[in-house]
Design a protein around this motif. Structure first.
Motif, PDB file in Angstrom:
ATOM      1  N   ASN A 106      11.932   5.005  -6.565  1.00  0.00           N
ATOM      2  CA  ASN A 106      11.679   3.981  -6.770  1.00  0.00           C
ATOM      3  C   ASN A 106      10.552   3.208  -6.564  1.00  0.00           C
ATOM      4  OD1 ASN A 106      12.003   5.398  -4.029  1.00  0.00           O
ATOM      5  ND2 ASN A 106      12.020   3.038  -3.091  1.00  0.00           N
ATOM      6  N   ALA A 107       9.366   3.738  -5.081  1.00  0.00           N
ATOM      7  CA  ALA A 107       8.056   3.475  -5.351  1.00  0.00           C
ATOM      8  C   ALA A 107       7.401   3.281  -6.600  1.00  0.00           C
ATOM      9  CB  ALA A 107       7.346   4.619  -4.523  1.00  0.00           C
ATOM     10  N   LEU A 108       7.845   4.300  -7.632  1.00  0.00           N
ATOM     11  CA  LEU A 108       7.128   3.747  -8.908  1.00  0.00           C
ATOM     12  C   LEU A 108       7.511   2.971 -10.169  1.00  0.00           C
ATOM     13  CD1 LEU A 108       4.644   6.144 -10.335  1.00  0.00           C
ATOM     14  CD2 LEU A 108       6.698   6.815 -11.475  1.00  0.00           C
ATOM     15  N   LEU A 109       9.139   2.863  -9.338  1.00  0.00           N
ATOM     16  CA  LEU A 109       8.923   2.055 -10.138  1.00  0.00           C
ATOM     17  C   LEU A 109       8.728   0.229  -9.510  1.00  0.00           C
ATOM     18  CD1 LEU A 109      12.139   1.343 -12.140  1.00  0.00           C
ATOM     19  CD2 LEU A 109      13.551   0.984 -10.184  1.00  0.00           C
ATOM     20  N   GLU A 145       0.601  -1.082   0.273  1.00  0.00           N
ATOM     21  CA  GLU A 145      -0.121  -0.554  -0.126  1.00  0.00           C
ATOM     22  C   GLU A 145       0.905   0.968   0.115  1.00  0.00           C
ATOM     23  OE1 GLU A 145      -3.163   1.752   2.506  1.00  0.00           O
ATOM     24  OE2 GLU A 145      -2.741   0.753   2.717  1.00  0.00           O
ATOM     25  N   ARG A 146       1.758   1.236   0.895  1.00  0.00           N
ATOM     26  CA  ARG A 146       2.827   2.283   1.031  1.00  0.00           C
ATOM     27  C   ARG A 146       3.263   2.840  -0.197  1.00  0.00           C
ATOM     28  NH1 ARG A 146       8.428   2.670   4.611  1.00  0.00           N
ATOM     29  NH2 ARG A 146       9.250   5.049   3.537  1.00  0.00           N
ATOM     30  N   TYR A 147       3.756   1.878  -1.695  1.00  0.00           N
ATOM     31  CA  TYR A 147       4.492   1.333  -2.884  1.00  0.00           C
ATOM     32  C   TYR A 147       3.070   2.261  -3.538  1.00  0.00           C
ATOM     33  CZ  TYR A 147       8.955  -0.555  -2.424  1.00  0.00           C
ATOM     34  OH  TYR A 147       9.979  -0.831  -2.033  1.00  0.00           O
ATOM     35  N   ALA A 148       2.028   1.701  -3.112  1.00  0.00           N
ATOM     36  CA  ALA A 148       0.777   2.168  -4.289  1.00  0.00           C
ATOM     37  C   ALA A 148       0.810   4.223  -3.980  1.00  0.00           C
ATOM     38  CB  ALA A 148      -0.193   1.765  -4.260  1.00  0.00           C
ATOM     39  N   MET A 205       0.687   9.487  -6.233  1.00  0.00           N
ATOM     40  CA  MET A 205       1.164  11.065  -5.803  1.00  0.00           C
ATOM     41  C   MET A 205       2.073  11.289  -5.827  1.00  0.00           C
ATOM     42  SD  MET A 205       3.755  12.790  -3.490  1.00  0.00           S
ATOM     43  CE  MET A 205       4.329  11.895  -2.198  1.00  0.00           C
ATOM     44  N   ILE A 206       3.272  10.747  -6.421  1.00  0.00           N
ATOM     45  CA  ILE A 206       4.822  11.658  -6.462  1.00  0.00           C
ATOM     46  C   ILE A 206       3.601  12.107  -8.795  1.00  0.00           C
ATOM     47  CG2 ILE A 206       6.157  10.545  -5.346  1.00  0.00           C
ATOM     48  CD1 ILE A 206       7.176   8.535  -7.268  1.00  0.00           C
TER      49      ILE A 206
END
Length: 382
Positions: free
Chosen positions: A329-332, A185-188, A193-194
């Motif tokens: 990196n979360a988007l990746l 969930e944190r990555y999503a 957001m970004i």
């Protein structure tokens, strides 16, 4: 006691023996992931490897009772030495039987070469550049090796430390990352957001874009900038970049290859890259002496095309420094994780990371992870 004889590699037949010694020494080992013979040949051949535009080297074989019992490469990367203000000769491609006299003789040959060239220290294991395997395994001897890293027997670091004079110069760590059942969930949340706040977006490449529209070079430019302050890194030249594009991109599964672009600029700027590959370790073990023939190609094809492995290797991951704090990196990984799940991967293997690189290691805090390997580069004053 039989004498150890050191001979310099001078002919193609010598180089063949140099490469094949590793396959002989590790025959049947369940953890070693041997490289393809053709890849080592291309890297070690002075007329093929673009790194020889700024590197010098000699290779040595150790003989005992007429048999090869060890090998080592002595390498001077002049560009890295200038960049890091060090005068060091590197030792790489080092393998030896469990006889400390062999180890001593091999490293003495490298030291002698370094002194002859005016070097002040010996460091290693290192290759010509960071694209070569580096660091001697000191923890994780019961873990499967990877295409990008060195596997070695536990007696290797024991010999280095017993010889005296060598000390730690840098340690790398590697992590096993367990693939979640869905995108965390944190990555999503961060990804959503970004995208809105910073106008950063995922791009999936086609082979035409990689080879004909310059994206291959853009990817390696990002890696150059991402890695430029990492231990003894030397920036890849345009010729090296083209060499690596030709070497790695043809076998890439583009579902497992993601770039991040900044859409605030025209043309869109590539700011992050994740080149990941199905693990080839088990397939490489089935390639007899690193050859694709007669059946090695089949085992590699099964891993690359049909994902007959439970492991994915995070081969090259880089984010431009100014975009790391923005959460790129979360988007990746929000893009890559669904593909990992779909392919049935159970865990990922990170590449080597400097133990002091907290920024890189913080990427894995969202995932269940295990630090399962550690490797060391040693140094000694000459």
């Amino acid at each position: 006691m039989s004498a150890i004889t050191i001979k310099k590699v001078e002919t193609p037949k010598d180089l063949k023996r140099f490469i094949e010694f590793h396959y002989d020494l590790y025959k049947g080992n369940e953890y070693d992931a041997p490289v393809l013979f053709s890849d080592d040949w291309a890297t070690l051949s002075k007329d093929k490897n673009a790194a020889f535009e700024f590197c010098e080297s000699e290779y040595y074989l150790a003989y005992k009772d007429g048999k090869i019992v060890g090998r080592v490469a002595a390498i001077i990367n002049n560009k890295a030495n200038e960049r890091w203000k060090r005068r060091c000769v590197r030792f790489g491609w080092i393998d030896f039987i469990d006889d400390i006299n062999v180890t001593r003789a091999l490293l003495q040959a490298v030291e002698d070469y370094g002194r002859k060239k005016g070097m002040e220290e010996i460091v290693g294991p290192l290759g010509f550049t960071d694209m070569d395997p580096e660091g001697m395994l000191i923890h994780g001897f019961d873990q499967l090796g990877t295409l990008a890293t060195i596997y070695n027997y536990p007696y290797y670091p024991q010999h280095i430390e017993q010889l005296g004079g060598f000390e730690k110069d840098n340690d790398y760590v590697e992590y096993k990352l367990f693939i979640p059942k869905e995108v965390p969930e944190r990555y999503a949340k961060i990804s959503s957001m970004i995208e809105k706040r910073y106008n950063l977006h995922v791009k999936k490449l086609t082979r035409h874009e990689v080879f004909k529209e310059g994206y291959g070079k853009k990817v390696f430019n990002v890696l150059n900038e991402s890695f430029r302050n990492i231990y003894l890194y030397s920036e890849l030249t345009d010729r090296q970049i083209q060499q690596y594009i030709n070497m790695y991109m043809p076998m890439a599964d583009l579902n497992l290859f993601t770039v991040i672009e900044d859409w605030n600029e025209e043309p869109h700027k590539v700011v992050g890259v994740g080149l990941t590959l199905p693990s080839l370790s088990k397939a490489l073990q089935k390639c007899r002496k690193g050859r694709l023939l007669p059946f090695g190609w089949w085992h590699l094809l099964r891993a690359i095309k049909w994902h007959k492995t439970k492991i994915v290797d995070l081969y090259l991951v880089g984010i431009l420094p100014e975009y790391r704090k923005k959460g790129a990196n979360a988007l990746l990984f929000s893009d890559l994780i669904p593909h990992y799940i779909n392919y049935g991967f159970e865990w990922g293997e990170t590449n080597v990371e400097m133990e002091t690189n907290a920024n890189v290691q913080s990427q894995w805090s969202v995932l269940d992870s295990e630090l399962h390997k550690r490797r060391r580069c040693y140094k000694k004053k000459l």
